[in-house]
Design an enzyme around this catalytic site. Structure first.
Site, PDB file in Angstrom:
ATOM      1  CG  ASP A  95      -6.418  -3.064  -3.651  1.00 12.75           C
ATOM      2  OD1 ASP A  95      -7.391  -2.686  -3.405  1.00 12.75           O
ATOM      3  OD2 ASP A  95      -5.204  -2.522  -3.870  1.00 12.75           O
ATOM      4  CB  SER A 143      -0.851   0.007   1.219  1.00 12.50           C
ATOM      5  OG  SER A 143      -2.015   0.918   0.916  1.00 12.50           O
ATOM      6  CE1 TYR A 144       1.858   7.672   0.161  1.00 12.88           C
ATOM      7  CE2 TYR A 144       3.233   7.594   2.132  1.00 12.88           C
ATOM      8  CZ  TYR A 144       2.818   8.342   0.987  1.00 12.88           C
ATOM      9  OH  TYR A 144       3.620   9.421   0.630  1.00 12.88           O
ATOM     10  CG  HIS A 196      -4.963  -2.788  -0.325  1.00 12.01           C
ATOM     11  ND1 HIS A 196      -4.549  -2.176  -1.369  1.00 12.01           N
ATOM     12  CD2 HIS A 196      -4.449  -2.296   0.453  1.00 12.01           C
ATOM     13  CE1 HIS A 196      -3.700  -1.074  -0.911  1.00 12.01           C
ATOM     14  NE2 HIS A 196      -3.621  -1.419   0.224  1.00 12.01           N
TER      15      HIS A 196
END
Lengths: 501, 501
Positions: free
Chosen positions: A422, A215-216, A474
């Site tokens: 996702d 993710s980030y 995700h």
């Protein structure tokens, strides 16, 4: 330059109320100088320990005080694990919380892997360790832990870091620190953490090292890798970084956004009409695509379609409990910033029910005491994502593609994977970003297999391997634990994934 | 004109070996004339029964000989069901097999719904009735039936037709019939079937009537509706057709193909490179897109990626039994015709394991006897899809969009739905086709709900309603039985699907 700050830190909800008038350039420069100083100081300290680094037998005793011995609800296991704080800035009182699991077998031979979750503001303990790849997952009643037989510590020594300060149990005693959080701050503190962690675990000082995240953390991981790569020019600071592993990673804002739009349309989340408006009106490569009202309202419309499904896993049900605030929070998160330049970048996890279980567990006094967070009387309020951190993020690289190029040139192993159901950092976003690297193809697109089924598809470039996980959301390992572990083993060994049933 | 035919019909495998030299235009014209004659004759017969049509109490006795009373493994139920043959052409000895389930309650008030599966060549009994929307589903050991509490006969009287001859138990005694199968032939025989079926079930003669179907029945359903609409000008032939319902329907070859390509790419089944080649080289609107070698080989590459996953349900596992021929067959089906003008149109179902169970069940002597297929001694070999029919399809409308326009103008209710994890007739194909209708939007794209979850999305046009099923494959009711039944009830009542949790 005038600096004026007033803050309250509520121990009951860890919510920061900041009324802050501050000269940002001063602070950013200050942080930069402090970071350099800190790293420089640590490098001298590290040097003192370098002669220990090959003595692996001693390692397990160095961090004895952080050994976790009586974690409530923990299944019995044969490996040791450690948790506690590592100070990254003594002057400001910044300390990062880690949880480290030795590998289940041959721990002294296996590499060290650091796992980071994103957000920004979300906990690697709460997501990575607790819901994805750690050996102990919180069970669904929040009263204990269940053993994860697909834990990645079967393949490596596994280090989870709550980063930066403000996330999970990590903290700073200097309130101004919270106002200058950003990509560089995070990378520099994580780098300082690593060196100081090696002081506790000197046998890992020269161990083969990888950084992984999702993710980030698609930003964090290359950013930290770059700092390590740059600092490695000083032999006394050398860390044996061999590669990075990224899951559904944010990579390049413009391409990530374009991918979100195209993915939502092709997955029947938005209408043809909305998608057409986005194609015609959104220039994601501009500094402010939201200045175009058509683009802005079409993207708001797109996010509103995700309001009541799980953007992180399109085809699963959402948690609908007595308190449906989870869904509402998510909606707010998704839309709150859509009229600003910076689109929201929400947290790495996906199930508000699981999040609640984690919150319940990590706020138990006996759990906090066992993890060396405190004395078990005065509690720290732990949350899976700190939204103050999220909203206050002040320094963000629009793209880490240039860092990819630098790391590829340096010969690092880079594997990127993507769960293909996702909607938050969709497989299309990642393909757009990787495509912009212009790498030559080494071995063309093909399915890879796990237990006789197609695990996903794979394309090997010179310098980078990209794989999809079929039907995974995700946070891939939640959906595909067995496939993920096999994939992780392939990454470590450098062997291709199976191309036959 | 020379007509020479040699054929063998093997009772052990129902495989037709046809060596046939024939003048096609002669046959087609002949069939057309015969069809007209047949319909004309039937219309006179029908007229005799029209005075019975309001006498619903008599209805149940008319088809007494077709009442199914001792079906092996059948759960006990409160409604009657009938099965058997209806002759559609006496001269050639063509008879179609049907299975009819009265509605579970208020059968005499509820509409009549005809369900058709596609292929061409696949059985509505084997798919629709046995795996999707019928009250009795075959269980996984092939020895009996399980009750489906989401059967659509809770909402309507439900008629399954094996169509055309060569499919399932339906047959012709004239071998040449098998060589001229196609869209028009199918529609005309189905029309003849209906009128003759009403002779058995006169109480349904004036009942409100709908036609539903999926996959290649996306062609059959509008085509039959058009025949009914046209013939309805003769009051003696009037059938009270109110609407049609289509699931993941083939609609327009060019747009269906473009949808397959874009869907495969956006769902990470094919590489960026393959998709780019398709975009650049394939003119799906031309008479022969495969004459372009780049297009041809890119599409072959695309289909090869579907070889070992389930194109009808991207995220489920494929059946891997001791005999993995199911997968192999599917692969052959998908690629066999890709170098010809006509791309393969494979069957409506998706699970080779379930298919095997059905085959086992319907080839039992006691089952065939109970369904009035035969005497229980000389067996008919039943298969879920007849590939001779599939490969021999001689007349195919490239698009039924003009029929949609005609039926919309006539005020028929048209609902189209699409399971959004199907790669065979993907949601993108259907949206491309519907978009070409250019209908004004009555109520814009929004989620619809079932049991507090988003069932999918919905767009209402003037003249047509389109809905998606989130996370459903090609044969939607298998994946979403409860949602499908609620959707079917909405279709019948004409009420919008719930737009709130």
């Amino acid at each position: 330059m005038l600096v004026f700050a007033y803050f309250t830190l509520s121990s009951s909800n860890q919510y920061l109320e900041l009324v802050l008038v501050i000269s940002m350039d001063f602070v950013l420069k200050g942080v930069f100088v402090l970071s350099l100083l800190m790293v420089s100081m640590k490098s001298q300290v590290d040097a003192r320990y370098r002669h220990w680094s090959n003595d692996q037998k001693k390692s397990i005793f160095e961090a004895g005080e952080d050994l976790v011995t009586n974690l409530p609800g923990q299944p019995s296991v044969d490996f040791r694990h450690y948790a506690g704080y590592v100070t990254v800035n003594e002057k400001n009182g910044r300390a990062l919380f880690y949880w480290f699991y030795e590998a289940t077998t041959f721990a002294d031979k296996k590499p060290l892997v650091l796992w980071l979750n994103g957000g920004p503001g979300c906990s690697s303990v709460g997501y990575g360790a607790t819901q994805e790849i750690g050996p102990f997952l919180v069970d669904t009643d929040g009263r204990g832990l269940i053993f994860n037989s697909f834990s990645w510590n079967t393949e490596a020594n596994l280090l989870f870091l709550e980063s930066p300060v403000g996330v999970g149990f990590s903290y700073s005693n200097t309130s101004a620190d919270y106002d200058i959080l950003g990509d560089d701050f995070t990378a520099n503190d994580a780098y300082a953490f690593l060196h100081n962690w090696y002081l506790k675990f000197p046998s890992y000082r020269n161990r083969i090292f990888y950084i992984a995240g999702e993710s980030y953390a698609g930003k964090y991981v290359p950013e930290l890798a770059e700092v390590i790569h740059d600092k490695n020019k000083d032999p006394s600071l050398f860390i044996d970084l061999r590669g990075i592993l990224l899951g559904n990673p944010e990579t390049n804002d413009a391409e990530d956004l374009k991918g979100i739009a195209d993915y939502a349309w092709s997955h029947a989340v938005v209408s043809d009409e909305t998608h057409k408006t986005i194609l015609e009106s959104c220039d994601f490569y501009s500094d402010d695509p939201w200045s175009n009202n058509d683009c802005n309202s079409a993207m708001v419309e797109l996010y509103s379609q995700y309001d009541e499904i799980d953007i992180y896993s399109l085809y699963t049900s959402v948690c609908i409990g007595n308190n449906s605030s989870g869904s509402q929070d998510k909606s707010t998160l998704l839309t709150a910033k859509s009229s600003t330049k910076m689109l929201p970048r929400v947290m790495g996890g996906y199930d508000p029910c699981l999040d609640d279980y984690a919150k319940s567990y990590y706020n138990r006094p006996d759990v906090q005491k066992a993890l060396h967070v405190g004395d078990g009387i005065s509690l720290r309020n732990w949350s899976i994502c700190n939204m103050t951190v999220y909203y206050g993020w002040s320094d963000r690289k629009a793209s880490v593609v240039p860092i990819y190029k630098k790391l590829i040139a340096a010969g690092l192993k880079i594997w990127v994977y993507s769960g293909d159901t996702d909607g938050r950092v969709p497989v299309l976003s990642t393909r757009y970003s990787l495509s912009s690297l212009g790498l030559p193809i080494k071995r063309a697109w093909r399915p890879w297999y796990h237990q006789k089924q197609v695990g996903g598809w794979l394309q090997e470039y010179y310098g980078l391997t990209f794989a999809t996980f079929r039907g995974a959301g995700h946070a891939v390992p939640i959906f595909k634990p067995s496939e993920s572990l096999a994939f992780f083993a392939s990454f470590l060994s450098g062997e291709s994934l199976p191309s036959q049933r």
